[in-house]
Design a protein around this motif. Sequence first.
Motif, mmCIF file in Angstrom:
data_model
loop_
_atom_site.group_PDB
_atom_site.id
_atom_site.type_symbol
_atom_site.label_atom_id
_atom_site.label_comp_id
_atom_site.label_asym_id
_atom_site.label_seq_id
_atom_site.Cartn_x
_atom_site.Cartn_y
_atom_site.Cartn_z
ATOM 1 N N GLU A 181 0.831 -1.192 0.000
ATOM 2 C CA GLU A 181 0.000 0.000 0.000
ATOM 3 C C GLU A 181 0.876 1.257 0.000
ATOM 4 O O GLU A 181 1.704 1.448 0.888
ATOM 5 C CB GLU A 181 -0.886 -0.037 1.251
ATOM 6 C CG GLU A 181 -1.641 1.229 1.546
ATOM 7 C CD GLU A 181 -3.014 1.235 0.879
ATOM 8 O OE1 GLU A 181 -3.651 0.183 0.858
ATOM 9 O OE2 GLU A 181 -3.401 2.312 0.396
ATOM 10 N N GLY A 182 0.656 2.072 -1.021
ATOM 11 C CA GLY A 182 1.333 3.357 -1.028
ATOM 12 C C GLY A 182 2.724 3.375 -1.637
ATOM 13 O O GLY A 182 3.235 4.427 -1.952
ATOM 14 N N TRP A 183 3.374 2.239 -1.825
ATOM 15 C CA TRP A 183 4.753 2.278 -2.317
ATOM 16 C C TRP A 183 4.921 1.461 -3.586
ATOM 17 O O TRP A 183 4.473 0.327 -3.661
ATOM 18 C CB TRP A 183 5.718 1.738 -1.259
ATOM 19 C CG TRP A 183 5.727 2.543 0.000
ATOM 20 C CD1 TRP A 183 5.037 2.268 1.141
ATOM 21 C CD2 TRP A 183 6.441 3.752 0.240
ATOM 22 N NE1 TRP A 183 5.299 3.234 2.078
ATOM 23 C CE2 TRP A 183 6.155 4.157 1.558
ATOM 24 C CE3 TRP A 183 7.313 4.541 -0.534
ATOM 25 C CZ2 TRP A 183 6.700 5.318 2.122
ATOM 26 C CZ3 TRP A 183 7.844 5.679 0.033
ATOM 27 C CH2 TRP A 183 7.542 6.071 1.337
ATOM 28 N N VAL A 209 11.740 4.892 6.255
ATOM 29 C CA VAL A 209 10.851 5.959 5.795
ATOM 30 C C VAL A 209 11.258 7.248 6.500
ATOM 31 O O VAL A 209 11.396 7.284 7.724
ATOM 32 C CB VAL A 209 9.370 5.637 6.102
ATOM 33 C CG1 VAL A 209 8.473 6.810 5.729
ATOM 34 C CG2 VAL A 209 8.923 4.387 5.347
ATOM 35 N N LEU A 210 11.493 8.291 5.713
ATOM 36 C CA LEU A 210 11.868 9.589 6.281
ATOM 37 C C LEU A 210 10.783 10.596 5.909
ATOM 38 O O LEU A 210 10.539 10.848 4.727
ATOM 39 C CB LEU A 210 13.224 10.036 5.724
ATOM 40 C CG LEU A 210 14.412 9.126 6.067
ATOM 41 C CD1 LEU A 210 15.621 9.463 5.203
ATOM 42 C CD2 LEU A 210 14.774 9.236 7.546
ATOM 43 N N GLN A 211 10.144 11.140 6.930
ATOM 44 C CA GLN A 211 8.994 12.006 6.698
ATOM 45 C C GLN A 211 9.329 13.440 7.100
ATOM 46 O O GLN A 211 10.167 13.658 7.979
ATOM 47 C CB GLN A 211 7.827 11.497 7.546
ATOM 48 C CG GLN A 211 6.492 12.014 7.081
ATOM 49 C CD GLN A 211 5.319 11.374 7.799
ATOM 50 O OE1 GLN A 211 5.478 10.851 8.901
ATOM 51 N NE2 GLN A 211 4.150 11.433 7.196
ATOM 52 N N GLU A 247 11.952 6.291 -3.210
ATOM 53 C CA GLU A 247 10.683 6.780 -3.750
ATOM 54 C C GLU A 247 10.213 7.964 -2.923
ATOM 55 O O GLU A 247 10.210 7.912 -1.694
ATOM 56 C CB GLU A 247 9.636 5.664 -3.700
ATOM 57 C CG GLU A 247 8.297 6.080 -4.287
ATOM 58 C CD GLU A 247 7.298 4.922 -4.338
ATOM 59 O OE1 GLU A 247 7.680 3.780 -4.037
ATOM 60 O OE2 GLU A 247 6.135 5.192 -4.662
ATOM 61 N N ALA A 248 9.822 9.008 -3.619
ATOM 62 C CA ALA A 248 9.240 10.164 -2.938
ATOM 63 C C ALA A 248 7.730 10.018 -2.974
ATOM 64 O O ALA A 248 7.154 9.642 -3.997
ATOM 65 C CB ALA A 248 9.660 11.448 -3.643
ATOM 66 N N ARG A 249 7.100 10.277 -1.866
ATOM 67 C CA ARG A 249 5.678 9.981 -1.698
ATOM 68 C C ARG A 249 4.953 11.221 -1.211
ATOM 69 O O ARG A 249 5.234 11.711 -0.113
ATOM 70 C CB ARG A 249 5.623 8.894 -0.632
ATOM 71 C CG ARG A 249 4.426 8.034 -0.565
ATOM 72 C CD ARG A 249 4.290 7.127 -1.723
ATOM 73 N NE ARG A 249 2.866 6.913 -1.908
ATOM 74 C CZ ARG A 249 2.326 6.421 -2.997
ATOM 75 N NH1 ARG A 249 3.061 6.085 -4.008
ATOM 76 N NH2 ARG A 249 1.036 6.284 -3.079
ATOM 77 N N PRO A 250 4.021 11.773 -1.994
ATOM 78 C CA PRO A 250 3.324 12.964 -1.520
ATOM 79 C C PRO A 250 2.411 12.634 -0.339
ATOM 80 O O PRO A 250 1.792 11.568 -0.327
ATOM 81 C CB PRO A 250 2.501 13.407 -2.729
ATOM 82 C CG PRO A 250 2.416 12.226 -3.619
ATOM 83 C CD PRO A 250 3.557 11.306 -3.304
ATOM 84 N N ILE A 268 9.885 10.221 2.055
ATOM 85 C CA ILE A 268 10.580 9.346 1.108
ATOM 86 C C ILE A 268 10.784 7.984 1.752
ATOM 87 O O ILE A 268 10.936 7.879 2.974
ATOM 88 C CB ILE A 268 11.926 9.908 0.611
ATOM 89 C CG1 ILE A 268 12.900 10.100 1.756
ATOM 90 C CG2 ILE A 268 11.751 11.203 -0.143
ATOM 91 C CD1 ILE A 268 14.317 10.214 1.263
ATOM 92 N N GLY A 269 10.759 6.960 0.913
ATOM 93 C CA GLY A 269 11.012 5.593 1.366
ATOM 94 C C GLY A 269 12.305 5.101 0.736
ATOM 95 O O GLY A 269 12.583 5.397 -0.431
ATOM 96 N N LEU A 270 13.102 4.381 1.490
ATOM 97 C CA LEU A 270 14.380 3.875 0.985
ATOM 98 C C LEU A 270 14.444 2.370 1.156
ATOM 99 O O LEU A 270 14.094 1.837 2.217
ATOM 100 C CB LEU A 270 15.548 4.497 1.769
ATOM 101 C CG LEU A 270 15.631 6.019 1.817
ATOM 102 C CD1 LEU A 270 16.779 6.447 2.727
ATOM 103 C CD2 LEU A 270 15.828 6.596 0.422
ATOM 104 N N VAL A 271 14.896 1.698 0.102
ATOM 105 C CA VAL A 271 15.225 0.276 0.220
ATOM 106 C C VAL A 271 16.739 0.193 0.150
ATOM 107 O O VAL A 271 17.366 0.690 -0.797
ATOM 108 C CB VAL A 271 14.571 -0.548 -0.908
ATOM 109 C CG1 VAL A 271 15.092 -1.983 -0.893
ATOM 110 C CG2 VAL A 271 13.054 -0.533 -0.765
#
Length: 480
Positions: free
Chosen positions: A134-136, A144-146, A180-183, A318-321
């Motif tokens: 969900e979401g990614w 995850v860095l918010q 990934e950057a996530r609005p 942003i999410g990082l793997v």
Amino acid sequence: MTKKLPLPLLVVVCLVSLIFINSSSANSVSSKAVTFSRDVAPIFFKNCAECHRPGEAAPMSLLSYKDARPWARSIKEKVVTKQMPPWHADPHYQEFANDRRLTQPQIDTITAWVDQGAKEGDPKDLPPAPKFVEGWAIGKPDIVLQMPEEFTLEASGPDEYQYFEIPTNFKEDVYVQMAEARPGNRKIVHHIIAFVQPPVKDGKGGKYANVTKADIEKFREEQEKKSIFRRDGFLMRMKPGMPVYDDGCALPNGGNGETLDVKAEQRNVDFLTGFAPGMNAGIMEPGTVKRIPAGSKILLQLHYSKASGKVEKDRSMIGLVVAKTPPDKNLYTRPIANTYFQIPPGAENHKVTSCWTTKEDIHLETLMPHMHLRGKAMRIEAFYPDAHSEVLLDVPNYSFSWQTVYYLKKPIALPKGTRIVVTGYFDNSAKNKYNPDPSQAVRFGEPTYDDMMIGWINYTVDKEHLRNETAVNSGRSLGQ
Ligand code: HEC
């Protein structure tokens, strides 16, 4: 298939299997009963669900018969006219790992389904639903860095560019395989650009000090005095009276006077990933990574638009793997930009160029054209030291709505001394239905009513081998 496969690879694998499935039945498509469950769902799951699922950019989900059925006519039209899935590169040049185009048998299957009354068929024939986190798009991120706080956007006024810092608190260097950057709020977030901002030396004896938002402000003010840009509210625009050079390739700097990103480069800030309509997540090939040095901050540039007409809140992230295999190469990002062009009022096909020559042997991984609303077409070519040349990417019908990153199936070797030529064409006439004002002469600037001319590239450096140089961070220390 594991969720660890990069998404474009998944898509390619699935496409290949679909070609096989369909080629055996291609000739009989129109005569055979075509059903959603058996024939169409596999295509939608593989080629459409990336965007056509709840919470994503597209207006409707195509994951179930119930959701897809009302759209049948429109689906046929969009698929036959090749407006969907969106893909704008001319297939004559290069092969791309994330090529979204449907094969002709797939298009025929969808057409036959609609023509036969868009039947459901036996739900038992349904392939397993695609698994999305969900979401990614990159799967479940390791980190995850918010944005530290929620941002409140006023209801009216011009678009805003805002910068936010997110501390990483990384104690050691982290090698990122996918980002990934996530609005936080899709109603107002037009785009996100995420930069890595390593700790910088304070100039007094080489100690490291962190850059604050105030430092960035001061830096911007100092730069502005010397700059070809001025600030207009939140947005950078060209100062009036600056010289015009449409042929950037005739200039020693290739046309890139100074973009924000060149400033970023001077400040040792590196591009990490971005979000924009139609843009893919930042996915690096296994073994190719983005290094985030210990103590770095992530700097987010948010472009907010006020189309909703209400006070809105956003907290993007942003999410990082983290790389699972020992990294070998860093991925470098470069804008090949012309910042000096001017598009005359009414011009229908105004040509602008920019150039960059490689300083060492590199391998090209991705390309991304970037223009605004007058952008019409872009071509990126390589002129090799041995005098032969090659088209790297040709986008004959550029659309600002789709900021696509084109991932080369096979990285292209560009030896030292290769000249990359970017040629953009702009339509500033009334014929361009997206043109906000054909009576204006248009220059480089951040607002969408100004324009841009950038060929973004990602590449690796041949002689770099991180495996031999650094202790490897396999991510295990980060909870793998
Ligand atoms: C990269 C994202 C993406 C992919 C992949 C994609 N779409 Fe879309 N689609 C969109 C977006 C965003 C819109 C709305 C904007 C537009 O119409 O351009 C849209 C619009 C549509 C529409 C028009 C809806 C309307 O309002 O009338 C149809 C039909 C459609 N898509 C079908 C498909 C089908 C079928 C596939 C797969 C074969 C597909 N799309 C793949 C993003 C995508």
